[in-house]
Design an enzyme around this catalytic site. Structure first.
Site, PDB file in Angstrom:
ATOM      1  N   TYR A 150       0.838  -1.208   0.000  1.00 46.52           N
ATOM      2  CA  TYR A 150       0.000   0.000   0.000  1.00 46.52           C
ATOM      3  C   TYR A 150       0.876   1.262   0.000  1.00 46.52           C
ATOM      4  O   TYR A 150       0.735   2.121  -0.869  1.00 46.52           O
ATOM      5  CB  TYR A 150      -0.894  -0.044   1.235  1.00 46.52           C
ATOM      6  CG  TYR A 150      -1.886   1.096   1.350  1.00 46.52           C
ATOM      7  CD1 TYR A 150      -3.021   1.148   0.552  1.00 46.52           C
ATOM      8  CD2 TYR A 150      -1.706   2.110   2.297  1.00 46.52           C
ATOM      9  CE1 TYR A 150      -3.946   2.180   0.681  1.00 46.52           C
ATOM     10  CE2 TYR A 150      -2.631   3.138   2.431  1.00 46.52           C
ATOM     11  CZ  TYR A 150      -3.751   3.171   1.627  1.00 46.52           C
ATOM     12  OH  TYR A 150      -4.671   4.190   1.758  1.00 46.52           O
ATOM     13  N   ARG A 282       1.146  10.396  14.114  1.00 47.18           N
ATOM     14  CA  ARG A 282       0.692  10.749  12.768  1.00 47.18           C
ATOM     15  C   ARG A 282      -0.169  11.985  12.914  1.00 47.18           C
ATOM     16  O   ARG A 282      -1.183  11.962  13.585  1.00 47.18           O
ATOM     17  CB  ARG A 282      -0.131   9.579  12.244  1.00 47.18           C
ATOM     18  CG  ARG A 282      -0.587   9.584  10.843  1.00 47.18           C
ATOM     19  CD  ARG A 282       0.475   9.761   9.831  1.00 47.18           C
ATOM     20  NE  ARG A 282       1.315   8.629   9.487  1.00 47.18           N
ATOM     21  CZ  ARG A 282       0.909   7.456   9.034  1.00 47.18           C
ATOM     22  NH1 ARG A 282      -0.356   7.191   8.884  1.00 47.18           N
ATOM     23  NH2 ARG A 282       1.770   6.547   8.698  1.00 47.18           N
TER      24      ARG A 282
HETATM   25  N1  LIG Z   1     -10.442   6.604   4.667  1.00 49.80           N
HETATM   26  C1  LIG Z   1      -9.233   7.035   4.985  1.00 49.80           C
HETATM   27  O1  LIG Z   1      -8.979   7.370   6.144  1.00 49.80           O
HETATM   28  C2  LIG Z   1      -8.163   7.154   3.919  1.00 49.80           C
HETATM   29  C3  LIG Z   1      -6.906   7.626   4.318  1.00 49.80           C
HETATM   30  C4  LIG Z   1      -5.910   7.739   3.354  1.00 49.80           C
HETATM   31  C5  LIG Z   1      -6.167   7.455   2.036  1.00 49.80           C
HETATM   32  N2  LIG Z   1      -7.392   7.002   1.679  1.00 49.80           N
HETATM   33  C6  LIG Z   1      -7.594   6.663   0.248  1.00 49.80           C
HETATM   34  O2  LIG Z   1      -8.876   7.060  -0.182  1.00 49.80           O
HETATM   35  C7  LIG Z   1      -9.396   6.109  -1.108  1.00 49.80           C
HETATM   36  C8  LIG Z   1     -10.772   5.628  -0.649  1.00 49.80           C
HETATM   37  O3  LIG Z   1     -10.637   5.033   0.637  1.00 49.80           O
HETATM   38  P1  LIG Z   1     -11.903   4.526   1.470  1.00 49.80           P
HETATM   39  O4  LIG Z   1     -11.624   4.793   2.895  1.00 49.80           O
HETATM   40  O5  LIG Z   1     -13.145   5.037   0.860  1.00 49.80           O
HETATM   41  O6  LIG Z   1     -11.744   2.945   1.256  1.00 49.80           O
HETATM   42  P2  LIG Z   1     -12.817   1.868   0.753  1.00 49.80           P
HETATM   43  O7  LIG Z   1     -12.150   0.536   0.863  1.00 49.80           O
HETATM   44  O8  LIG Z   1     -14.111   2.065   1.455  1.00 49.80           O
HETATM   45  O9  LIG Z   1     -13.025   2.275  -0.765  1.00 49.80           O
HETATM   46  C9  LIG Z   1     -12.167   1.864  -1.790  1.00 49.80           C
HETATM   47  C10 LIG Z   1     -13.023   1.498  -2.979  1.00 49.80           C
HETATM   48  O10 LIG Z   1     -12.172   1.097  -4.051  1.00 49.80           O
HETATM   49  C11 LIG Z   1     -12.712  -0.099  -4.640  1.00 49.80           C
HETATM   50  N3  LIG Z   1     -11.603  -0.826  -5.255  1.00 49.80           N
HETATM   51  C12 LIG Z   1     -10.560  -1.445  -4.652  1.00 49.80           C
HETATM   52  N4  LIG Z   1      -9.752  -1.983  -5.579  1.00 49.80           N
HETATM   53  C13 LIG Z   1     -10.281  -1.688  -6.791  1.00 49.80           C
HETATM   54  C14 LIG Z   1      -9.913  -1.983  -8.129  1.00 49.80           C
HETATM   55  N5  LIG Z   1      -8.818  -2.681  -8.406  1.00 49.80           N
HETATM   56  N6  LIG Z   1     -10.724  -1.538  -9.132  1.00 49.80           N
HETATM   57  C15 LIG Z   1     -11.845  -0.829  -8.849  1.00 49.80           C
HETATM   58  N7  LIG Z   1     -12.249  -0.538  -7.614  1.00 49.80           N
HETATM   59  C16 LIG Z   1     -11.471  -0.956  -6.592  1.00 49.80           C
HETATM   60  C17 LIG Z   1     -13.345  -0.846  -3.485  1.00 49.80           C
HETATM   61  O11 LIG Z   1     -14.298  -1.801  -3.882  1.00 49.80           O
HETATM   62  C18 LIG Z   1     -13.955   0.319  -2.694  1.00 49.80           C
HETATM   63  O12 LIG Z   1     -15.253   0.617  -3.139  1.00 49.80           O
HETATM   64  C19 LIG Z   1      -8.371   4.986  -1.217  1.00 49.80           C
HETATM   65  O13 LIG Z   1      -7.584   5.201  -2.357  1.00 49.80           O
HETATM   66  C20 LIG Z   1      -7.523   5.164   0.028  1.00 49.80           C
HETATM   67  O14 LIG Z   1      -6.204   4.723  -0.176  1.00 49.80           O
HETATM   68  C21 LIG Z   1      -8.392   6.836   2.581  1.00 49.80           C
END
Ligand SMILES: NC(=O)c1ccc[n+]([C@@H]2O[C@H](COP(=O)([O-])OP(=O)(O)OC[C@H]3O[C@@H](n4cnc5c(N)ncnc54)[C@H](O)[C@@H]3O)[C@@H](O)[C@H]2O)c1
Length: 316
Positions: A150, A282
């Site tokens: 990641y 963090r």
């Molecule tokens: N929530 C947080 O605190 C946080 C912090 C840092 C970064 N992020 C980033 O924000 C984004 C969304 O995070 P989130 O918290 O909503 O997570 P989440 O897991 O709820 O959402 C991620 C979505 O991406 C989809 N997905 C995963 N792999 C995929 C692929 N290969 N093709 C198509 N769809 C795919 C999943 O089905 C899901 O709907 C991510 O990129 C994550 O790295 C989130």
């Protein structure tokens, strides 16, 4: 509400996930047309069920590791499992999602001349030696550990974004998201806020890793969506990376105690060893977001937790 002539067609990858579904709600409310591309690995149709019949919304079941051909004005690239349990389930697929996903979405943006925003992460800083973290800090990341798929995947995606910007003049935006919480978090993904809330609502023991003195800052989802949209619509010369999150720090013990208070739970605290490479501190420095986007978070932890608890009470 945008009028028809100004309406944009926007692709949100990972749109059926926690952040993506809130982002889509906001874009639809603004009057935009939204295509949601998601492979439903960690996301769920429940998160977008209320939009499936909307005339400005379209869902495509698609994995971003394969190219996608759609005509859009803007792309928010959020597709990627975000919690350690999920991204470590199939680490090779996680790296592919970060890297091949970025290449495919950047290629699409280049072809259709769309602006593209990358949902990067505070994990690019690894276990930081600088506190709070500013965007010019390069991070301290283990390249071969269990979190590397990641952390390094997201770092490589950032590098690709900046190469497309330098080499192809693409209009890019990179946000580094710090811990965000709120309704529609997956109750089983092991993230600390959902873990504590679910355990408290079930009156189960609340698991604290380490001595509970490690800190995190927590941003409520509405604040985060505000700044993602502001960033996408900011002047072209502001590419980021920009930290977005709430700088107010809490120890895990403080968080657990607040959750117990707000849920009125009978849960007890239990302590387990820290997982490997877990960062101890963090906290975002959000000066850049404040000065360039005029943004800062407004929702305090207690208010955000009340909304989150109400959601989990309804869904559990
Ligand atoms: N929530 C947080 O605190 C946080 C912090 C840092 C970064 N992020 C980033 O924000 C984004 C969304 O995070 P989130 O918290 O909503 O997570 P989440 O897991 O709820 O959402 C991620 C979505 O991406 C989809 N997905 C995963 N792999 C995929 C692929 N290969 N093709 C198509 N769809 C795919 C999943 O089905 C899901 O709907 C991510 O990129 C994550 O790295 C989130």
């Amino acid at each position: 509400m945008t009028n028809e002539n100004e309406r944009k067609r926007i692709l949100v990858t990972g749109g059926a996930g926690f952040l993506g579904s809130h982002l889509i709600d906001r874009l639809i409310d603004k009057g935009d047309e939204v295509i949601c591309a998601d492979n439903l690995f960690t996301g769920s149709k429940d998160n977008i069920a209320h939009l499936l019949d909307h005339k400005r919304f379209e869902f495509i079941r698609h994995d971003v590791t394969s190219p996608l051909y759609v005509e859009v004005d803007k792309i928010y690239n959020l597709a990627c499992p975000a919690s350690p349990i999920h991204y470590q389930y199939d680490p090779v697929q996680t790296t592919k999602t970060c890297v091949h996903g970025a290449i495919n979405m950047l290629g699409l943006a280049k072809r259709v001349k769309a602006s593209i925003l990358q949902a990067s992460t505070s994990e690019v800083y690894g276990d930081p030696e600088v506190h709070p973290q500013t965007e010019d800090y390069w991070g301290k990341v283990n390249p071969i550990g269990i979190r590397s798929c990641y952390d390094e995947g997201k770092r490589c995606a950032e590098s690709l974004f900046f190469d497309y910007w330098r080499q192809h003049n693409l209009q890019i935006k990179v946000v580094r998201i710090f811990n965000t919480y709120g309704p529609r978090m997956n109750p089983n993904d092991g993230r600390v806020v959902s873990n504590f809330v679910v355990q408290a609502l079930r009156n189960e023991d609340i698991t604290i890793y380490g001595d509970g003195q490690q800190t995190r800052s927590f941003c409520y989802v509405d604040d985060l969506i505000d700044v993602m949209v502001l960033m996408m619509n900011s002047p072209c010369d502001f590419t980021g990376p920009v930290n977005i999150g709430n700088p107010v720090e809490f120890t895990m013990l403080e968080l657990a105690e607040l959750v117990i208070k707000l849920t009125g739970s009978k849960s007890k605290l239990v302590f387990e060893p820290l997982p490997s490479d877990d960062p101890k501190l963090r906290q975002p420095d959000i000066s850049l977001a404040k000065s360039n986007l005029g943004w800062e978070p407004r929702v305090c932890l207690e208010d955000g937790l009340k909304e989150t608890i109400a959601y989990f009470k309804k869904t559990l």
